[in-house]
Design an enzyme around this catalytic site. Sequence first.
Site, PDB file in Angstrom:
ATOM      1  N   TYR A   1       4.972  -2.655   7.835  1.00  0.00           N
ATOM      2  CA  TYR A   1       4.739  -3.702   6.843  1.00  0.00           C
ATOM      3  C   TYR A   1       6.074  -4.276   6.356  1.00  0.00           C
ATOM      4  CZ  TYR A   1       0.210  -1.563   7.134  1.00  0.00           C
ATOM      5  OH  TYR A   1      -0.973  -1.094   7.636  1.00  0.00           O
TER       6      TYR A   1
ATOM      7  N   GLN B   1       2.454  -6.043  10.320  1.00  0.00           N
ATOM      8  CA  GLN B   1       1.531  -6.897   9.580  1.00  0.00           C
ATOM      9  C   GLN B   1       2.037  -8.337   9.696  1.00  0.00           C
ATOM     10  OE1 GLN B   1      -1.246  -7.674   8.442  1.00  0.00           O
ATOM     11  NE2 GLN B   1      -1.474  -6.130   6.842  1.00  0.00           N
TER      12      GLN B   1
ATOM     13  N   TYR C   1     -10.329  -1.928  15.566  1.00  0.00           N
ATOM     14  CA  TYR C   1     -11.317  -0.861  15.372  1.00  0.00           C
ATOM     15  C   TYR C   1     -11.873  -0.960  13.960  1.00  0.00           C
ATOM     16  CZ  TYR C   1     -13.052   3.989  15.712  1.00  0.00           C
ATOM     17  OH  TYR C   1     -13.823   5.126  15.773  1.00  0.00           O
TER      18      TYR C   1
ATOM     19  N   ASP D   1      -8.867   1.331   6.091  1.00  0.00           N
ATOM     20  CA  ASP D   1      -9.094   1.196   4.653  1.00  0.00           C
ATOM     21  C   ASP D   1     -10.388   1.899   4.296  1.00  0.00           C
ATOM     22  OD1 ASP D   1      -6.800  -0.344   3.812  1.00  0.00           O
ATOM     23  OD2 ASP D   1      -7.604  -1.910   5.115  1.00  0.00           O
TER      24      ASP D   1
ATOM     25  N   GLU E   1      -4.025  -9.868  20.111  1.00  0.00           N
ATOM     26  CA  GLU E   1      -5.018  -9.000  19.462  1.00  0.00           C
ATOM     27  C   GLU E   1      -6.372  -9.697  19.473  1.00  0.00           C
ATOM     28  OE1 GLU E   1      -4.536  -6.941  15.416  1.00  0.00           O
ATOM     29  OE2 GLU E   1      -6.149  -8.368  15.017  1.00  0.00           O
TER      30      GLU E   1
ATOM     31  N   HIS F   1       3.622  -1.827   2.399  1.00  0.00           N
ATOM     32  CA  HIS F   1       2.155  -1.770   2.364  1.00  0.00           C
ATOM     33  C   HIS F   1       1.687  -2.050   0.940  1.00  0.00           C
ATOM     34  CE1 HIS F   1      -1.813   0.379   2.250  1.00  0.00           C
ATOM     35  NE2 HIS F   1      -1.944  -0.276   3.394  1.00  0.00           N
TER      36      HIS F   1
ATOM     37  N   ARG G   1      -4.446   4.333   9.642  1.00  0.00           N
ATOM     38  CA  ARG G   1      -5.276   5.004   8.642  1.00  0.00           C
ATOM     39  C   ARG G   1      -6.600   4.270   8.474  1.00  0.00           C
ATOM     40  NH1 ARG G   1      -4.183   4.460   2.351  1.00  0.00           N
ATOM     41  NH2 ARG G   1      -5.166   2.461   2.867  1.00  0.00           N
TER      42      ARG G   1
ATOM     43  N   HIS H   1      -7.031   0.089  19.097  1.00  0.00           N
ATOM     44  CA  HIS H   1      -6.755   0.498  17.721  1.00  0.00           C
ATOM     45  C   HIS H   1      -7.688   1.677  17.404  1.00  0.00           C
ATOM     46  CE1 HIS H   1      -5.140  -3.680  16.254  1.00  0.00           C
ATOM     47  NE2 HIS H   1      -4.953  -3.532  17.545  1.00  0.00           N
TER      48      HIS H   1
HETATM   49  P1  FAD Z   1      -0.520   4.673   6.585  1.00  0.00           P
HETATM   50  O1  FAD Z   1       0.666   4.629   7.463  1.00  0.00           O
HETATM   51  O2  FAD Z   1      -1.226   5.985   6.436  1.00  0.00           O
HETATM   52  O3  FAD Z   1      -0.085   4.126   5.151  1.00  0.00           O
HETATM   53  C1  FAD Z   1      -1.046   3.880   4.135  1.00  0.00           C
HETATM   54  C2  FAD Z   1      -0.397   3.996   2.763  1.00  0.00           C
HETATM   55  O4  FAD Z   1      -0.094   5.375   2.490  1.00  0.00           O
HETATM   56  C3  FAD Z   1       0.935   3.252   2.623  1.00  0.00           C
HETATM   57  O5  FAD Z   1       1.018   2.739   1.314  1.00  0.00           O
HETATM   58  C4  FAD Z   1       1.987   4.318   2.855  1.00  0.00           C
HETATM   59  O6  FAD Z   1       3.210   4.038   2.183  1.00  0.00           O
HETATM   60  C5  FAD Z   1       1.289   5.542   2.263  1.00  0.00           C
HETATM   61  N1  FAD Z   1       1.706   6.774   2.969  1.00  0.00           N
HETATM   62  C6  FAD Z   1       1.794   6.931   4.304  1.00  0.00           C
HETATM   63  N2  FAD Z   1       2.197   8.176   4.604  1.00  0.00           N
HETATM   64  C7  FAD Z   1       2.343   8.819   3.411  1.00  0.00           C
HETATM   65  C8  FAD Z   1       2.741  10.127   3.052  1.00  0.00           C
HETATM   66  N3  FAD Z   1       3.061  11.030   3.991  1.00  0.00           N
HETATM   67  N4  FAD Z   1       2.783  10.450   1.723  1.00  0.00           N
HETATM   68  C9  FAD Z   1       2.458   9.538   0.770  1.00  0.00           C
HETATM   69  N5  FAD Z   1       2.075   8.278   1.068  1.00  0.00           N
HETATM   70  C10 FAD Z   1       2.023   7.923   2.361  1.00  0.00           C
HETATM   71  N6  FAD Z   1      -7.446  -1.687  10.011  1.00  0.00           N
HETATM   72  C11 FAD Z   1      -8.625  -1.402  10.618  1.00  0.00           C
HETATM   73  O7  FAD Z   1      -9.571  -0.945   9.950  1.00  0.00           O
HETATM   74  N7  FAD Z   1      -8.794  -1.581  11.971  1.00  0.00           N
HETATM   75  C12 FAD Z   1      -7.812  -2.084  12.757  1.00  0.00           C
HETATM   76  O8  FAD Z   1      -8.014  -2.258  13.974  1.00  0.00           O
HETATM   77  C13 FAD Z   1      -6.552  -2.417  12.156  1.00  0.00           C
HETATM   78  N8  FAD Z   1      -5.523  -2.902  12.887  1.00  0.00           N
HETATM   79  C14 FAD Z   1      -4.298  -3.125  12.288  1.00  0.00           C
HETATM   80  C15 FAD Z   1      -3.227  -3.560  13.079  1.00  0.00           C
HETATM   81  C16 FAD Z   1      -1.987  -3.790  12.500  1.00  0.00           C
HETATM   82  C17 FAD Z   1      -0.841  -4.246  13.359  1.00  0.00           C
HETATM   83  C18 FAD Z   1      -1.804  -3.598  11.096  1.00  0.00           C
HETATM   84  C19 FAD Z   1      -0.478  -3.869  10.455  1.00  0.00           C
HETATM   85  C20 FAD Z   1      -2.866  -3.173  10.304  1.00  0.00           C
HETATM   86  C21 FAD Z   1      -4.122  -2.921  10.884  1.00  0.00           C
HETATM   87  N9  FAD Z   1      -5.211  -2.470  10.132  1.00  0.00           N
HETATM   88  C22 FAD Z   1      -6.408  -2.192  10.735  1.00  0.00           C
HETATM   89  C23 FAD Z   1      -5.092  -2.326   8.666  1.00  0.00           C
HETATM   90  C24 FAD Z   1      -4.669  -0.891   8.235  1.00  0.00           C
HETATM   91  O9  FAD Z   1      -5.661   0.029   8.569  1.00  0.00           O
HETATM   92  C25 FAD Z   1      -4.433  -0.941   6.719  1.00  0.00           C
HETATM   93  O10 FAD Z   1      -3.320  -1.723   6.424  1.00  0.00           O
HETATM   94  C26 FAD Z   1      -4.368   0.400   6.014  1.00  0.00           C
HETATM   95  O11 FAD Z   1      -4.429   0.149   4.603  1.00  0.00           O
HETATM   96  C27 FAD Z   1      -3.091   1.207   6.251  1.00  0.00           C
HETATM   97  O12 FAD Z   1      -3.033   1.692   7.530  1.00  0.00           O
HETATM   98  P2  FAD Z   1      -1.705   2.426   8.071  1.00  0.00           P
HETATM   99  O13 FAD Z   1      -2.005   2.952   9.396  1.00  0.00           O
HETATM  100  O14 FAD Z   1      -0.542   1.557   7.891  1.00  0.00           O
HETATM  101  O15 FAD Z   1      -1.634   3.631   7.005  1.00  0.00           O
END
Ligand code: FAD
Length: 294
Positions: free
Chosen positions: A145, A176, A50, A110, A18, A149, A108, A78
């Site tokens: 995670y 993660q 991203y 942050d 990465e 998460h 998603r 990403h």
């Molecule tokens: P989601 O899968 O949407 O989950 C977010 C939260 O919502 C979780 O607590 C989950 O349990 C909850 N949730 C999900 N679906 C539902 C549902 N249907 N109903 C209710 N609750 C739900 N961030 C960046 O800004 N740029 C990057 O390039 C980046 N790269 C990353 C690469 C990796 C490998 C990882 C692990 C993380 C990365 N992140 C990045 C961080 C990531 O954006 C954050 O961890 C963010 O808080 C969650 O993203 P997610 O895609 O896991 O979200």
Amino acid sequence: MTLIRDILKAKRPTFSFEIFPPKPDAPLETVYETVSALRIHKPDFISVTYGAAGSSRSRTVDIASMVRNRWGQVALAHLTCIGSTRAQVTEVLEELDQENVSNILALRGDPREGEAPSDFRYALDLIRQIRAGQFGDFCIGAAAYPEGHIECDSLEEDILRLKLKTDAGADFLVTQLFYDNEIFYRFMDLAARSGISVPVVAGVMPVLNARQIGRIVSLCGASIPPKFARIMSRYEHAPDALREAGIAYATEQIIDLVSWGVAGIHLYTMNRPDIAERIMKNIGTIRESVTRER
Ligand code: FAD
């Protein structure tokens, strides 16, 4: 067009890196040097973050395109959706398609303060938009995670939501960072029991300085096992020794993950090809002996 889901089907384990875009005021060339140094290790793919940690979002497509078209590497772009409209996301997908970048890590992100209301709530919504879209047959990765998460009440609940992402079309998962492999193995067991069957690539981040540890714990809540805590506190004030210990710890983690039979290792390089090189050298013979075409 190389899709990561096909690589993961054909080969095990994969080794990938990465990188993140340089700050907006830094020249793009700095990342050219990083990629140029990383490709020597023949990674199965290189991912480009991203907007992570406040960095620029606009450069991800340019860099992923460069990784793909200038260096002929498999690129994973990403893409986060929080704070975006559907039209904005469509625009990025169109650009990626035009640049022949066909692998997306759908996230998603942050929420940022003052960000405009979003058409998206979860990564799941983004995965659905990509799958329903008119641009290309993208291969989609999603985040997982091993400790749950940070916003989620329980690991079990988080895994149920993870399953929704794979049901919606995520082809593979990248985790993660974690510092206790047993946590990863327990997570893999729970994920399999919940019916998640896509390959899970383990994210490994070598710790290189004391400041980084505090950030890791506060941002993602990773557990610090006693062995790791001992090493970190012993060398906290000896930067060179701490870096050596961080490289050794990551190496040991990777050897154990590979012995366990992990689908892939994704090394968070922090744009430090020198560190990636040390780790790849440490595991060189192991990589050669375990990598199998399937
Ligand atoms: P989601 O899968 O949407 O989950 C977010 C939260 O919502 C979780 O607590 C989950 O349990 C909850 N949730 C999900 N679906 C539902 C549902 N249907 N109903 C209710 N609750 C739900 N961030 C960046 O800004 N740029 C990057 O390039 C980046 N790269 C990353 C690469 C990796 C490998 C990882 C692990 C993380 C990365 N992140 C990045 C961080 C990531 O954006 C954050 O961890 C963010 O808080 C969650 O993203 P997610 O895609 O896991 O979200």
